[in-house]
Design an enzyme around this catalytic site. Structure first.
Site, PDB file in Angstrom:
ATOM      1  N   TYR A 178      -4.321 -17.127  13.752  1.00 33.11           N
ATOM      2  CA  TYR A 178      -5.404 -16.465  12.999  1.00 33.11           C
ATOM      3  C   TYR A 178      -6.628 -17.362  12.901  1.00 33.11           C
ATOM      4  O   TYR A 178      -7.760 -16.906  12.992  1.00 33.11           O
ATOM      5  CB  TYR A 178      -4.924 -16.072  11.597  1.00 33.11           C
ATOM      6  CG  TYR A 178      -4.037 -14.847  11.603  1.00 33.11           C
ATOM      7  CD1 TYR A 178      -4.586 -13.568  11.738  1.00 33.11           C
ATOM      8  CD2 TYR A 178      -2.661 -14.955  11.504  1.00 33.11           C
ATOM      9  CE1 TYR A 178      -3.781 -12.443  11.760  1.00 33.11           C
ATOM     10  CE2 TYR A 178      -1.844 -13.838  11.525  1.00 33.11           C
ATOM     11  CZ  TYR A 178      -2.410 -12.582  11.660  1.00 33.11           C
ATOM     12  OH  TYR A 178      -1.609 -11.472  11.691  1.00 33.11           O
TER      13      TYR A 178
ATOM     14  N   ARG B 136       0.769  -1.243   0.000  1.00 34.39           N
ATOM     15  CA  ARG B 136       0.000   0.000   0.000  1.00 34.39           C
ATOM     16  C   ARG B 136       0.800   1.293   0.000  1.00 34.39           C
ATOM     17  O   ARG B 136       0.266   2.354  -0.296  1.00 34.39           O
ATOM     18  CB  ARG B 136      -0.953   0.014   1.203  1.00 34.39           C
ATOM     19  CG  ARG B 136      -2.149  -0.879   0.998  1.00 34.39           C
ATOM     20  CD  ARG B 136      -2.920  -1.050   2.272  1.00 34.39           C
ATOM     21  NE  ARG B 136      -2.136  -1.815   3.228  1.00 34.39           N
ATOM     22  CZ  ARG B 136      -2.556  -2.155   4.450  1.00 34.39           C
ATOM     23  NH1 ARG B 136      -3.730  -1.764   4.876  1.00 34.39           N
ATOM     24  NH2 ARG B 136      -1.787  -2.874   5.239  1.00 34.39           N
TER      25      ARG B 136
ATOM     26  N   ARG C 289      -5.047  -2.288  -7.062  1.00 35.20           N
ATOM     27  CA  ARG C 289      -5.986  -2.936  -6.134  1.00 35.20           C
ATOM     28  C   ARG C 289      -7.397  -2.395  -6.334  1.00 35.20           C
ATOM     29  O   ARG C 289      -8.377  -3.138  -6.323  1.00 35.20           O
ATOM     30  CB  ARG C 289      -5.548  -2.713  -4.684  1.00 35.20           C
ATOM     31  CG  ARG C 289      -6.355  -3.556  -3.708  1.00 35.20           C
ATOM     32  CD  ARG C 289      -6.055  -3.227  -2.270  1.00 35.20           C
ATOM     33  NE  ARG C 289      -6.345  -1.836  -1.978  1.00 35.20           N
ATOM     34  CZ  ARG C 289      -6.222  -1.293  -0.788  1.00 35.20           C
ATOM     35  NH1 ARG C 289      -5.763  -2.000   0.229  1.00 35.20           N
ATOM     36  NH2 ARG C 289      -6.511  -0.025  -0.588  1.00 35.20           N
TER      37      ARG C 289
END
Ligand code: CP3
Length: 348
Positions: A151, A28, A37
């Site tokens: 996660y 980013r 993106r």
């Protein structure tokens, strides 16, 4: 011979200048990434489309004189392929619709089929290798079983690790069953990347550092070692170097080096000269500038690059990197300052 600097350093062979690549070198902080993106729709669309994943992988190489490319993908592709329902919540990070919480949940999981559900990853590797055309080596990667399990059990990022730690202490056999499944899946996944052309691989153990020393050995290191032992040679018969990166792993470098890996990734909480004294010449070292150094002025970045290089000294086996990934706020010109400083200040 700049094209093989990275692989030479990972094998602890002499190099002309210290090679450099950066964790999260694509992403980013690059305007061209944000634009692509936007066009693709989402981060997962980028990962699952080999042409787009290839393009994003190459973006930072067009701007900076990097010595390695890293496959653009994510560690959570494996749990996604296991059917946990991965999605990204803006500002919150990755989340799963179906977290794995109980021994029953774990018993229902199976190893994903590498071709059917993860074939887009080796497809991206093949495309990237073709585009790189031997100019820059390609690094593949996966998450460590422990990091994937955090996660999967928490269902997303966590500050307390409440669910996975409760499972670890209450039902260690169930967690071992999950870790065993993940270790087999990660080994098959990395072997698929190697067969497709990955020339080095890194195992990201982002959350190993939240464990006690004995739990780290039992639940993280053991399974990373199994993966290292199961990795296959490249199609040309050469050994593919494995880099182990445990964030917060400074206290355990000696046991990490004893797994049979070829290099250790260091975070910024240990001095690289101390790390080198402890592991000696057994493995190459990768790191370890504070990623927050990229918020400083270019002249300050340059001085601190010089400090890391001086600490490592003129020994073989150094790959320059940050201690963790590039963050979205970073100015790309500062990344250029870092990369150029590594090459200029390390010229033999
Ligand atoms: O290094 C590279 O350039 C290769 C690409 C890469 C990504 N993720 C791209 C990505 C790699 C190697 C990873 C690994 C990864 N993914 C890790 C281990 C490395 C580490 O940082 O410790 C972890 C823990 C993940 C899980 C994950 N995926 C997180 C925590 C996030 C960030 C969420 C956020 O909003 O900050 C992701 C998403 C992700 N992976 C992005 C990128 C570029 C951002 C996606 C976007 O919004 O465009």
């Amino acid at each position: 011979m700049s094209h093989d600097r990275l692989l030479r350093a990972l094998r602890r062979e002499p190099v002309d200048v210290t090679p450099v690549w950066l964790m999260r070198q694509a992403g980013r902080y690059l305007p061209e990434y944000r634009k692509l993106r936007e066009q693709a729709g989402s981060f997962l669309d980028l990962c699952q489309n080999p042409e787009l994943a290839c393009e994003v992988t190459l973006q930072p190489l067009r701007r900076f004189e990097l010595d390695g490319a890293i496959l653009f993908s994510d560690i959570l592709t494996i749990p996604e392929a296991m059917g946990l329902g991965l999605h990204f919540v803006p500002g919150e990070g990755p989340n799963f619709h179906h977290p794995v919480r109980t021994p029953d949940d774990i018993a229902k999981l199976t190893m994903p089929d590498m071709e059917d559900s993860l074939g887009y990853v080796p497809a991206a590797v093949r495309l990237i290798r073709r585009e790189l055309d031997g100019k820059t080596p390609l690094i593949g990667f996966a998450g460590s079983p422990w990091t994937l399990a955090t996660y999967m059990v928490e269902g997303g990022p966590s500050k307390t690790y409440q669910h996975i730690k409760a499972l670890m202490y209450n039902a260690p056999e169930a967690l071992h069953q999950l870790m065993d499944l993940l270790a087999r899946s990660v080994a098959a996944y990395l072997n698929a990347q190697i067969a497709a052309g990955a020339q080095a691989v890194q195992i990201f153990d982002t959350w190993g550092g939240v464990l006690t020393p004995s739990a780290y050995r039992e639940f993280s290191l053991t399974y990373m070692q199994r993966i290292v032992e199961q990795l296959e040679p490249a199609p040309d018969g050469s050994t593919v170097p494995v880099i182990l990166f445990t964030k917060g792993g400074g206290p355990w470098l000696e046991s990490m080096a004893a797994t049979g890996c070829h290099a250790l990734g260091l975070d910024w909480t240990i001095d690289i000269d101390e790390a080198r004294e402890r592991v000696g010449d057994r493995v190459a070292l990768q790191g370890n500038l504070d990623p927050a150094m990229l918020y400083a002025r270019p002249d300050v970045i340059r001085d601190n690059v010089g400090d890391v290089l001086r600490r490592f000294g003129h020994h073989p086996g150094h790959v320059f990197n940050l201690g963790h990934g590039v963050t979205p706020q970073v100015n790309p010109d500062h990344v250029a300052a870092l990369v150029d400083a590594v090459h200029e200040l390390s010229a033999r």
